[in-house]
Design an enzyme around this catalytic site. Structure first.
Site: not given
Lengths: 311, 311, 311, 311
Positions: D6, D130
């Site tokens: 989970h 980036s």
């Protein structure tokens, strides 16, 4: 021509009626495209996460002016990317449009079966059905349409999976959309070119249409007979039972329904021969076909005019 | 809080901004439903093939009156059935809506990871994460949403395949739609109930959000520093190279970006300590975030008002 | 009966040949199910993440014994769950099987068209095609099969999306599979019941089959004529051109191909009337049909025997 | 390293265990490809409808010899075409394989999150995350894999729709497969190249793995403590309640689980400090991890050897 349900003869219809149904189905595709424009045709200059932080205080204005120059609206809000529900909608709309064209092409393929022979996609004079079977006339354009429509339907899964995105953007959309978006645009364009060619050159065999209607020896008109008998005072339930009986008799004995009607004592009392012939004429049982077609033509013309297109 | 692209830290954003993005995405789903209404909510009394032959000369009027009574429009033209592009569109719209909710639920699932810990779906006090692992706090509502959204996406294939129909109707649509249509209506309703519960009870850990932003020791603010240096007269290209170099240095040495900036001779000449601290404060680099959120709230409120809903 | 390609008459085939093709297609579905058994029918007792940490040092042995008791194999390795490629494979196999049944049902639907009328799904004596059109004999069982097959195909998307899992398990599979797995098992069972009913009660109209073959007035035998002329010393290329010419002539004049052949001077020199009639008899142009069917029957019987089933 | 269910911390596992699970998942894909070979790799010379009528009495032998020359088997029976279940199976298998690779790539993407930082796809020294955010290290190879896997899943719909065919062949398969088959072969090849590059250059941060395990301050070992207390004579139910209570206490007070255990009077009586430290050491709670990995390695090596491949 024969109208068919479950592939079986039902009641008479006209080819024009089929076209009118398609016309509205195509119109709905155009409407969908128009409805999605404001959601789809947007751009953004929003920076790495959507906040426009690097663009200074006039960022929204800059974005507005750039989008104006591009001829699209500025997205009302976005992250690094425009959210992918916008593009998934486009893919859905294209898949629906392709399936509508598939529907039309499938109809032609069925009508072109030699056992039906009512309509044919255009066939070049020099075209050969098959090198060893020159009698064949294969609906290859329509088949190609149906084949490509399967691709356009399949792309929807990918476009829908693209909606859930990691945070302000991930890269799993662009690698996927680089295939999906050009492919769907090229294929829908090609499909539309093909169906236009089919429809412009469609050959129709009116005689065969009339001939095919005789296949059930008039029994397809049983509903009309039943209603007429009802109008002449026989109760509807009783008329239903009688007509059903006579239709089955005609079918079992393989004799024209007209004969079964003429020979029946009860029918004789209510309808004379000329009336029966009138009732059995499919041209007299087309209901509101013409009115509906006219309405469709008018409505569609108006829509085209509203979009600034000529008739 | 941290804005993330590729799962990596990008630039600061706010939770409110995420909500604003979702708000418009949900609004687009509502718009789609509204746009499709006139195509979807139509009925017909058209007889076996669409010609209304058995309904007499006033068939169109009868159809109109019956549909009025039912509170829906009369289909402009149909065969025995309404054409299936109408229902395929509905299934597409529902699948898009479900994927938007999936997108929101996926975000919560990620933010609820213990390593991130920024937001949590509601958790009943007596709820147990696991019988042997009571420390667990599983985002089971969001997981259920994501699981069910897969079903809603998958139903689109069937709905699209339903568009091509044999002539005036065949029976392969109804056997299929008996599953697709109720299933999608029930599941989208349930998904919306679940996401509402998640959003109403969402727990947010603001401190953790701030804490997580420190993970890159201020380097996520490098764009802001670069722009400030640019504004102080250093050429943008030069500023870019310098900031990049210092960011890499800070990363390699695992020391705060602020220190790397303060220690640099060129930076010192253009920015003082206080200015650097101002620039590195993520609260000062949110661009038009608030303006955009306000616009979204206003636009969405107006839409609700136009639909006769209260705020 | 007529063999058809592109919906057009091609060369003669037999209904038995169609069944033989289906038999192998069905056999391949059975093979697939058998091939996937060892991947699918496995269980595990592996604890929260797969390490069996809570089960003590004999964990593998315990797992082995429990699975033996359940009559399945122990998974060779698993996390908290069995990996979802196992179940996706099952869903794919079921979707392929359903599409094979769809293929068979679609064939019956086409052959049952009144214009073809070669085969019919069983029709109860008291069954009514339509209340107002008692002549109709709708292939509703086959249509239902084709409709439900669309659902079974659509479930594959969801099953494939279930393969990517968060770490050692997430909950998005079970909420999804709770629908997919029971639905596909119930629907494939039902489809198989329906197609069995169709095949057991299939009605075949042999006369109509022969009659339909006359539709092209013998031109479908042009390949046979060409080969015979080739065998009699005419070059194959020349034979091809001649036959093609005569087939087109026969088609244009709407006269039997036999007449066109008999009247042709070149043909006359190579083939006499009796020979031409022999060549034009479709029963003489079935190639290895019987051999192939016998091979299929033998192969399939052997497979059944290997699986411990009676003939 | 931490095992997660989970998205939450569950019990310790090892990276090797993850790889072992993937190894078998990949092996199953290879098995599937091998299993489908006899169904897929077949050819035919069967004439226009499958009867081989134009090929003379030795048709089956000719077909056999030609296929032998091509290195594939002769189809046991076919119409003009090989039936499309054969190719749909291939598309399903490729989609499952792609989803397995997607699963692996998704895991890396999650582990590469800066908040987790346990594993990283290779990153070229000169690669820039980036231009304005040089600190970023985007998992772009893995993201590309996940994006392309969506396409491979979506192609399954088209391949399944190809199974129903009109009679002895229609043309809607080939126009569709001309896209589907090359596209899936090219994309799966590319995806495999990419995941190989990722796995060969995978960077693992072992320290971070250990560090992340401390996130719950030892509470993830509660199961181990419970079992130990049970072994020392405390009833299992009682041990469960006690451990649960102490885990919640540790969580609420944000103090190490070890302290909570050491301070507890009941625990003190059954376990001494050294024993508690042993129990809380995740390395001591890996169950059969090593045995399972060894089994997987052995099994997979044997399979490779059986296929004539080196280790």
């Amino acid at each position: 021509m024969m109208g068919r349900t479950h592939g079986q003869h039902a009641l008479p219809t006209t080819l024009g009626f089929k076209f009118a149904v398609w016309t509205r189905e195509v119109s709905r595709s155009i409407q969908r495209l128009r409805d999605c424009r404001e959601r789809l045709l947007v751009g953004k200059m929003s920076g790495a996460v959507g906040t426009q932080a690097g663009l200074g205080p006039k960022a929204l204005k800059i974005q507005h002016l750039v989008m104006k120059k591009l001829g699209i609206e500025a997205s009302d809000i976005s992250t690094q990317i425009n959210q992918r529900d916008r593009y998934a909608e486009f893919t859905c709309i294209i898949a629906i449009a392709a399936s509508t064209v598939d529907n039309m092409a499938s109809e032609i393929r069925e009508l072109q079966r030699p056992e039906i022979g009512e309509a044919f996609e255009p066939f070049g004079r020099k075209q050969v059905g098959s090198s060893t079977m020159p009698h064949k006339r294969n609906p290859i354009i329509c088949e190609r349409i149906c084949g490509l429509a399967k691709i356009l339907r399949s792309l929807v899964s990918a476009a829908l999976e693209n909606i859930p995105t990691w945070h302000e953007r991930d890269l799993t959309q662009s690698s996927c959309e680089r295939f999906v978006i050009p492919e769907e645009c090229i294929l829908i364009d090609y499909i539309l070119v093909l169906i236009t060619r089919v429809m412009e050159g469609l050959e129709v065999d009116e005689e065969r249409m009339l001939h095919n209607m005789e296949l059930t020896q008039g029994r397809m008109m049983s509903e009309a007979v039943m209603l007429s008998l009802g109008n002449r005072g026989m109760g509807r339930q009783k008329a239903h039972e009688l007509v059903r009986e006579l239709a089955i008799k005609s079918h079992t004995e393989q004799r024209p329904f007209k004969i079964a009607l003429l020979e029946n004592y009860v029918v004789q009392k209510l309808l004379n021969k000329k009336e029966i012939e009138e009732i059995l004429n499919p041209r007299n049982y087309l209901g509101t076909t013409l009115q509906q077609i006219e309405q469709v033509v008018k409505k569609t013309r108006n829509e085209r005019r509203d979009r600034g297109l000529s008739d």
